[in-house]
Design an enzyme around this catalytic site. Sequence first.
Site, PDB file in Angstrom:
ATOM      1  N   LEU A 159       1.006  -1.127   0.059  1.00  0.00           N
ATOM      2  CA  LEU A 159       0.157   0.012   0.061  1.00  0.00           C
ATOM      3  C   LEU A 159       0.622   1.099   0.070  1.00  0.00           C
ATOM      4  O   LEU A 159       2.081   1.108   0.233  1.00  0.00           O
ATOM      5  CB  LEU A 159      -0.875  -0.111   1.548  1.00  0.00           C
ATOM      6  N   PRO A 160       0.255   2.507  -0.359  1.00  0.00           N
ATOM      7  CA  PRO A 160       1.069   3.776  -0.492  1.00  0.00           C
ATOM      8  C   PRO A 160       1.908   4.126   0.746  1.00  0.00           C
ATOM      9  O   PRO A 160       3.051   4.381   0.661  1.00  0.00           O
ATOM     10  CB  PRO A 160       0.054   4.836  -0.746  1.00  0.00           C
ATOM     11  N   THR A 192       6.348   0.540   2.056  1.00  0.00           N
ATOM     12  CA  THR A 192       7.648   1.582   2.904  1.00  0.00           C
ATOM     13  C   THR A 192       6.620   2.512   3.426  1.00  0.00           C
ATOM     14  O   THR A 192       6.050   3.359   3.135  1.00  0.00           O
ATOM     15  CB  THR A 192       8.082   2.109   1.750  1.00  0.00           C
ATOM     16  N   LYS A 235      15.486  -0.358   5.281  1.00  0.00           N
ATOM     17  CA  LYS A 235      14.948   0.304   3.714  1.00  0.00           C
ATOM     18  C   LYS A 235      15.157   1.650   3.999  1.00  0.00           C
ATOM     19  O   LYS A 235      16.059   2.316   2.788  1.00  0.00           O
ATOM     20  CB  LYS A 235      13.599  -0.011   3.808  1.00  0.00           C
ATOM     21  N   LYS A 245       9.782  10.700  -0.784  1.00  0.00           N
ATOM     22  CA  LYS A 245       8.851   9.920   0.382  1.00  0.00           C
ATOM     23  C   LYS A 245      10.087   9.391   1.406  1.00  0.00           C
ATOM     24  O   LYS A 245       9.766   9.517   2.428  1.00  0.00           O
ATOM     25  CB  LYS A 245       7.931   8.925  -0.093  1.00  0.00           C
TER      26      LYS A 245
HETATM   27  P1  NAD Z   1       0.676   2.438  -6.345  1.00  0.00           P
HETATM   28  O1  NAD Z   1       0.147   3.558  -5.793  1.00  0.00           O
HETATM   29  O2  NAD Z   1       0.893   1.810  -7.762  1.00  0.00           O
HETATM   30  O3  NAD Z   1      -0.311   1.127  -5.561  1.00  0.00           O
HETATM   31  C1  NAD Z   1      -0.598   1.149  -4.130  1.00  0.00           C
HETATM   32  C2  NAD Z   1      -2.093   0.569  -4.374  1.00  0.00           C
HETATM   33  O4  NAD Z   1      -2.819   0.398  -3.258  1.00  0.00           O
HETATM   34  C3  NAD Z   1      -3.138   1.296  -5.392  1.00  0.00           C
HETATM   35  O5  NAD Z   1      -3.445   0.226  -6.352  1.00  0.00           O
HETATM   36  C4  NAD Z   1      -4.199   1.596  -4.439  1.00  0.00           C
HETATM   37  O6  NAD Z   1      -5.352   1.695  -5.302  1.00  0.00           O
HETATM   38  C5  NAD Z   1      -4.071   0.685  -3.414  1.00  0.00           C
HETATM   39  N1  NAD Z   1      -4.788   0.991  -2.405  1.00  0.00           N
HETATM   40  C6  NAD Z   1      -4.593   2.193  -1.590  1.00  0.00           C
HETATM   41  N2  NAD Z   1      -5.602   2.224  -0.524  1.00  0.00           N
HETATM   42  C7  NAD Z   1      -5.993   0.983  -0.768  1.00  0.00           C
HETATM   43  C8  NAD Z   1      -7.066   0.391   0.475  1.00  0.00           C
HETATM   44  N3  NAD Z   1      -7.264   0.958   1.493  1.00  0.00           N
HETATM   45  N4  NAD Z   1      -7.581  -0.713   0.161  1.00  0.00           N
HETATM   46  C9  NAD Z   1      -6.986  -1.247  -0.664  1.00  0.00           C
HETATM   47  N5  NAD Z   1      -6.183  -0.936  -1.718  1.00  0.00           N
HETATM   48  C10 NAD Z   1      -5.687   0.315  -1.558  1.00  0.00           C
HETATM   49  O7  NAD Z   1       2.099   2.170  -5.535  1.00  0.00           O
HETATM   50  P2  NAD Z   1       3.196   1.276  -5.602  1.00  0.00           P
HETATM   51  O8  NAD Z   1       4.310   1.872  -6.461  1.00  0.00           O
HETATM   52  O9  NAD Z   1       2.874  -0.052  -6.102  1.00  0.00           O
HETATM   53  O10 NAD Z   1       4.033   1.618  -4.347  1.00  0.00           O
HETATM   54  C11 NAD Z   1       3.424   0.638  -3.062  1.00  0.00           C
HETATM   55  C12 NAD Z   1       4.308   0.545  -2.009  1.00  0.00           C
HETATM   56  O11 NAD Z   1       5.784   0.080  -2.577  1.00  0.00           O
HETATM   57  C13 NAD Z   1       4.844   1.968  -1.558  1.00  0.00           C
HETATM   58  O12 NAD Z   1       4.734   2.100  -0.112  1.00  0.00           O
HETATM   59  C14 NAD Z   1       6.068   2.186  -2.130  1.00  0.00           C
HETATM   60  O13 NAD Z   1       6.658   3.449  -1.198  1.00  0.00           O
HETATM   61  C15 NAD Z   1       6.728   1.073  -2.226  1.00  0.00           C
HETATM   62  N6  NAD Z   1       8.044   0.846  -3.193  1.00  0.00           N
HETATM   63  C16 NAD Z   1       7.594   1.201  -4.444  1.00  0.00           C
HETATM   64  C17 NAD Z   1       8.507   1.067  -5.182  1.00  0.00           C
HETATM   65  C18 NAD Z   1       8.284   1.661  -6.677  1.00  0.00           C
HETATM   66  O14 NAD Z   1       9.386   1.494  -7.474  1.00  0.00           O
HETATM   67  N7  NAD Z   1       6.888   1.644  -7.187  1.00  0.00           N
HETATM   68  C19 NAD Z   1       9.656   0.729  -5.052  1.00  0.00           C
HETATM   69  C20 NAD Z   1      10.039  -0.031  -3.723  1.00  0.00           C
HETATM   70  C21 NAD Z   1       8.902   0.179  -2.717  1.00  0.00           C
END
Ligand code: NAD
Length: 296
Positions: free
Chosen positions: A65-66, A96, A171, A246
């Site tokens: 999740l975000p 994260t 991390k 972030k």
């Molecule tokens: P994203 O925004 O693409 O995905 C998050 C998903 O969570 C979305 O599809 C959203 O609809 C869903 N969501 C939000 N609230 C919700 C709820 N209450 N119930 C159900 N679903 C819900 O983000 P991402 O890029 O997939 O990143 C996710 C996590 O991974 C973050 O914490 C980010 O910091 C971490 N991360 C991302 C990357 C990257 O390169 N994208 C790399 C390492 C870590």
Amino acid sequence: MAKIAFIGLGNMGGGMCANLIKAGHTVAAFDLNAEAVSLASSKGARAADTVSDAVRDAEVVVSMLPAGKHVLSVYFGADGVAANAPKGAVLIDCSTIAVTDAREAHTKAEAAGFLMVDAPVSGGVAAAEAGTLTFMAGGEEAAFAKAEPILKGMGKNIFHAGGAGNGQAAKIANNMLLGISMIGTCEAFNLAEKLGLDAETFFKISSVSSGQCWSMTSYCPAPGPVQTAPSNRDYKPGFAVAMMLKDLHLAADAARAAGAEIRVGELAESIYQNLSDRGFGGLDFSGVMKDLKGQL
Ligand code: NAD
């Protein structure tokens, strides 16, 4: 093979969920975004309508999740994981989030009868799809032992970093170093160029000298030396400025709370904040190079 509920099927979670299915697990998938749920269902997941529907017979719950507020509400809200998953299930949060939020989630989850692991990842969307993520896990030994085989279905390197929240600590400390080293690498390439060296020549020397680092050898911010780097596609992410910012905010908050001095970390935070304030949050984080060259 386990019965898994996967919550959060975004850029990262979509690929991770698909890999758990490929590994042979039974997966129920939920996201607020219905399109993400149908995509997961087209890959073999059961499409769940709510968090409670997803977790009703889960042995393992994986979330991606975000931010911390989403994790705490998905876990402990009225329709949430803790109120609806079978007791004894293992909760693995791969998002994260702040170390303090992760530790709060551990305490509440354990009090409610669950095992919990915070397991944030290193590696971007491509690694999530390829199943080659690095996981840094925090939690009790017994929780980690149950989580590890699940994490192996989504990643290549799995580390147990210690107790509750230590995965998040690893991390953010790692990503603070990455932010700092990227800015340093950009400044070094820019300086070398201003002094008359082209990027290829400086790369050949520095990549086998004491300035060598991942930001240079795997993700070179100067166009040319590393073909796969975002610098060769006009700094399209990759790993966006907004995501680096972030992580630097999380690092700065954690450092304040722990009384750790991070002078250069704070400087890196202000440099990425400045790029974001000017509307470049979607640029790859190696785009600091473009800014130094006056191209933004
Ligand atoms: P994203 O925004 O693409 O995905 C998050 C998903 O969570 C979305 O599809 C959203 O609809 C869903 N969501 C939000 N609230 C919700 C709820 N209450 N119930 C159900 N679903 C819900 O983000 P991402 O890029 O997939 O990143 C996710 C996590 O991974 C973050 O914490 C980010 O910091 C971490 N991360 C991302 C990357 C990257 O390169 N994208 C790399 C390492 C870590």
